[in-house]
Design a protein around this motif. Structure first.
Motif, PDB file in Angstrom:
ATOM      1  N   LEU A 172       0.786  -1.227   0.000  1.00  0.00           N
ATOM      2  CA  LEU A 172       0.000   0.000   0.000  1.00  0.00           C
ATOM      3  C   LEU A 172       0.822   1.283   0.000  1.00  0.00           C
ATOM      4  O   LEU A 172       0.263   2.359  -0.249  1.00  0.00           O
ATOM      5  N   ARG A 173       2.126   1.201   0.280  1.00  0.00           N
ATOM      6  CA  ARG A 173       2.924   2.416   0.380  1.00  0.00           C
ATOM      7  C   ARG A 173       3.997   2.483  -0.699  1.00  0.00           C
ATOM      8  O   ARG A 173       4.500   1.466  -1.150  1.00  0.00           O
ATOM      9  N   THR A 174       4.335   3.711  -1.079  1.00  0.00           N
ATOM     10  CA  THR A 174       5.381   3.933  -2.063  1.00  0.00           C
ATOM     11  C   THR A 174       6.742   3.604  -1.443  1.00  0.00           C
ATOM     12  O   THR A 174       6.888   3.522  -0.217  1.00  0.00           O
ATOM     13  N   VAL A 175       7.749   3.458  -2.297  1.00  0.00           N
ATOM     14  CA  VAL A 175       9.103   3.230  -1.795  1.00  0.00           C
ATOM     15  C   VAL A 175       9.544   4.395  -0.922  1.00  0.00           C
ATOM     16  O   VAL A 175      10.176   4.215   0.127  1.00  0.00           O
ATOM     17  N   GLU A 176       9.196   5.619  -1.331  1.00  0.00           N
ATOM     18  CA  GLU A 176       9.558   6.802  -0.557  1.00  0.00           C
ATOM     19  C   GLU A 176       8.943   6.733   0.845  1.00  0.00           C
ATOM     20  O   GLU A 176       9.601   7.032   1.848  1.00  0.00           O
ATOM     21  N   ALA A 177       7.671   6.338   0.921  1.00  0.00           N
ATOM     22  CA  ALA A 177       7.000   6.239   2.210  1.00  0.00           C
ATOM     23  C   ALA A 177       7.610   5.128   3.063  1.00  0.00           C
ATOM     24  O   ALA A 177       7.788   5.288   4.271  1.00  0.00           O
ATOM     25  N   ARG A 178       7.940   3.998   2.427  1.00  0.00           N
ATOM     26  CA  ARG A 178       8.545   2.886   3.166  1.00  0.00           C
ATOM     27  C   ARG A 178       9.926   3.279   3.693  1.00  0.00           C
ATOM     28  O   ARG A 178      10.299   2.933   4.817  1.00  0.00           O
ATOM     29  N   LEU A 179      10.693   3.996   2.879  1.00  0.00           N
ATOM     30  CA  LEU A 179      12.018   4.431   3.306  1.00  0.00           C
ATOM     31  C   LEU A 179      11.923   5.435   4.452  1.00  0.00           C
ATOM     32  O   LEU A 179      12.675   5.359   5.433  1.00  0.00           O
ATOM     33  N   ALA A 180      10.994   6.366   4.350  1.00  0.00           N
ATOM     34  CA  ALA A 180      10.806   7.352   5.419  1.00  0.00           C
ATOM     35  C   ALA A 180      10.451   6.654   6.724  1.00  0.00           C
ATOM     36  O   ALA A 180      10.983   6.991   7.793  1.00  0.00           O
ATOM     37  N   ARG A 181       9.593   5.685   6.642  1.00  0.00           N
ATOM     38  CA  ARG A 181       9.190   4.948   7.851  1.00  0.00           C
ATOM     39  C   ARG A 181      10.374   4.171   8.436  1.00  0.00           C
ATOM     40  O   ARG A 181      10.557   4.144   9.658  1.00  0.00           O
ATOM     41  N   LEU A 182      11.162   3.563   7.577  1.00  0.00           N
ATOM     42  CA  LEU A 182      12.327   2.807   8.050  1.00  0.00           C
ATOM     43  C   LEU A 182      13.314   3.721   8.764  1.00  0.00           C
ATOM     44  O   LEU A 182      13.848   3.373   9.825  1.00  0.00           O
ATOM     45  N   LEU A 183      13.578   4.900   8.193  1.00  0.00           N
ATOM     46  CA  LEU A 183      14.499   5.842   8.819  1.00  0.00           C
ATOM     47  C   LEU A 183      13.991   6.279  10.194  1.00  0.00           C
ATOM     48  O   LEU A 183      14.758   6.368  11.155  1.00  0.00           O
ATOM     49  N   LEU A 184      12.691   6.510  10.287  1.00  0.00           N
ATOM     50  CA  LEU A 184      12.109   6.917  11.563  1.00  0.00           C
ATOM     51  C   LEU A 184      12.207   5.800  12.598  1.00  0.00           C
ATOM     52  O   LEU A 184      12.522   6.045  13.772  1.00  0.00           O
ATOM     53  N   GLU A 185      11.950   4.582  12.170  1.00  0.00           N
ATOM     54  CA  GLU A 185      12.003   3.439  13.088  1.00  0.00           C
ATOM     55  C   GLU A 185      13.417   3.187  13.589  1.00  0.00           C
ATOM     56  O   GLU A 185      13.608   2.771  14.743  1.00  0.00           O
ATOM     57  N   GLN A 186      14.400   3.406  12.748  1.00  0.00           N
ATOM     58  CA  GLN A 186      15.778   3.093  13.108  1.00  0.00           C
ATOM     59  C   GLN A 186      16.512   4.255  13.774  1.00  0.00           C
ATOM     60  O   GLN A 186      17.654   4.102  14.200  1.00  0.00           O
ATOM     61  N   SER A 187      15.850   5.377  13.893  1.00  0.00           N
ATOM     62  CA  SER A 187      16.522   6.561  14.431  1.00  0.00           C
ATOM     63  C   SER A 187      16.592   6.532  15.952  1.00  0.00           C
ATOM     64  O   SER A 187      15.714   5.998  16.636  1.00  0.00           O
ATOM     65  N   THR A 188      17.660   7.103  16.457  1.00  0.00           N
ATOM     66  CA  THR A 188      17.807   7.401  17.882  1.00  0.00           C
ATOM     67  C   THR A 188      17.887   8.905  17.980  1.00  0.00           C
ATOM     68  O   THR A 188      18.877   9.520  17.554  1.00  0.00           O
ATOM     69  N   GLY A 189      16.819   9.496  18.509  1.00  0.00           N
ATOM     70  CA  GLY A 189      16.708  10.946  18.396  1.00  0.00           C
ATOM     71  C   GLY A 189      16.507  11.294  16.932  1.00  0.00           C
ATOM     72  O   GLY A 189      15.595  10.788  16.294  1.00  0.00           O
ATOM     73  N   ASP A 190      17.381  12.100  16.399  1.00  0.00           N
ATOM     74  CA  ASP A 190      17.298  12.454  14.978  1.00  0.00           C
ATOM     75  C   ASP A 190      18.465  11.879  14.184  1.00  0.00           C
ATOM     76  O   ASP A 190      18.800  12.381  13.104  1.00  0.00           O
ATOM     77  N   ARG A 191      19.071  10.825  14.697  1.00  0.00           N
ATOM     78  CA  ARG A 191      20.222  10.213  14.021  1.00  0.00           C
ATOM     79  C   ARG A 191      19.958   8.741  13.731  1.00  0.00           C
ATOM     80  O   ARG A 191      19.473   8.008  14.589  1.00  0.00           O
ATOM     81  N   VAL A 192      20.294   8.323  12.517  1.00  0.00           N
ATOM     82  CA  VAL A 192      20.208   6.925  12.123  1.00  0.00           C
ATOM     83  C   VAL A 192      21.631   6.433  11.917  1.00  0.00           C
ATOM     84  O   VAL A 192      22.305   6.809  10.947  1.00  0.00           O
ATOM     85  N   HIS A 193      22.119   5.630  12.846  1.00  0.00           N
ATOM     86  CA  HIS A 193      23.489   5.120  12.737  1.00  0.00           C
ATOM     87  C   HIS A 193      23.558   4.083  11.626  1.00  0.00           C
ATOM     88  O   HIS A 193      22.720   3.186  11.557  1.00  0.00           O
ATOM     89  N   ARG A 194      24.551   4.199  10.757  1.00  0.00           N
ATOM     90  CA  ARG A 194      24.693   3.273   9.625  1.00  0.00           C
ATOM     91  C   ARG A 194      25.747   2.224   9.973  1.00  0.00           C
ATOM     92  O   ARG A 194      26.934   2.501  10.006  1.00  0.00           O
TER      93      ARG A 194
END
Length: 230
Positions: free
Chosen positions: A152-174
């Motif tokens: 149901l979601r675009t790749v952009e929406a899925r990526l945005a959600r993934l970044l939010l889920e993996q973030s600590t504060g406003d940082r996503v450690h790679r």
């Protein structure tokens, strides 16, 4: 794979797992004495989809991926697992073959409790049964959410959600293994699309991409994108 055992270390790791935290000392000792320790190297296969379930696994340290491979070789990552997490419960308690493969992404240490031991505990301790039911319900909810994202979601929406889920504060450690190929497999797309979408979000000023982390610059806008359906 390297195998070693340590009763004290196993007791410390397993007693911290929600499944076992409420067990009496005798039951916990039985689990601990039956557990075996396995150390896996990066890219080493832990369990193979379709094989019989050997037992329940607890992650002491490291990271793994749970994935399914299509006939054409395309990989769909279902979940990443880190320290303290438990996996393979569905196969252990249903008696079905492993529903997915699990692979170490970095040096990883696991503790495995055999299926027979887990079934005996399930029969003898109603509290454990309730915790397992809650855990399995959570896993079903996760898979429903994954299906919803992919359909149901675009790749952009899925990526945005993934970044939010993996973030600590406003940082996503790679992490070293968190390549765009791995990210694409998680999102159900291909690396080129992930690269273009990251660049698009960056050009819009929503994120800043670094070598070791991604900085979220506009969380409200990213949250709005994450809710957009196809």
């Amino acid at each position: 794979m390297r195998i070693d055992t340590s009763f004290q270390e196993a007791s410390k790791v397993l007693s911290a797992v929600p499944y076992f935290a409420g067990l009496d000392s005798r039951s916990l000792e039985s689990i601990t004495r039956s557990a075996s320790s396995h150390v896996y190297d990066p890219d080493e296969l832990v369990i193979l989809e379709g094989e019989p379930a050997s037992g329940l696994y607890v992650v002491q340290y490291g990271w793994l991926k749970v994935s399914k491979i299509a006939i054409d070789g395309r990989e769909q990552i279902l979940q990443f697992l880190g320290g303290g997490e438990v996996f393979n419960a569905v196969s252990v308690f249903s008696g079905a073959p492993n529903p997915a493969s699990v692979t170490a992404l970095e040096t990883t240490r696991l503790w495995m409790i055999g299926r027979d031991m887990m079934l005996r505990l399930l029969d003898s301790d109603p509290r454990l049964a309730r915790l397992i039911i809650q855990d399995l319900a959570g896993r079903i909810t996760h898979l429903i959410s994954l299906v919803e994202d992919l359909s149901l979601r675009t790749v952009e929406a899925r990526l945005a959600r993934l970044l939010l889920e993996q973030s600590t504060g406003d940082r996503v450690h790679r992490k070293k293994w968190a390549t765009q190929t791995e990210m694409a497999s998680r999102l159900g797309t291909v690396p080129d699309v992930v690269s273009r979408t990251l660049r698009k979000l960056s050009d819009r000023g929503l994120i800043q991409i670094g070598r070791q982390e991604i900085l979220i610059l506009d969380r409200p806008e990213l949250e709005m994108i994450a809710r957009i359906e196809a």
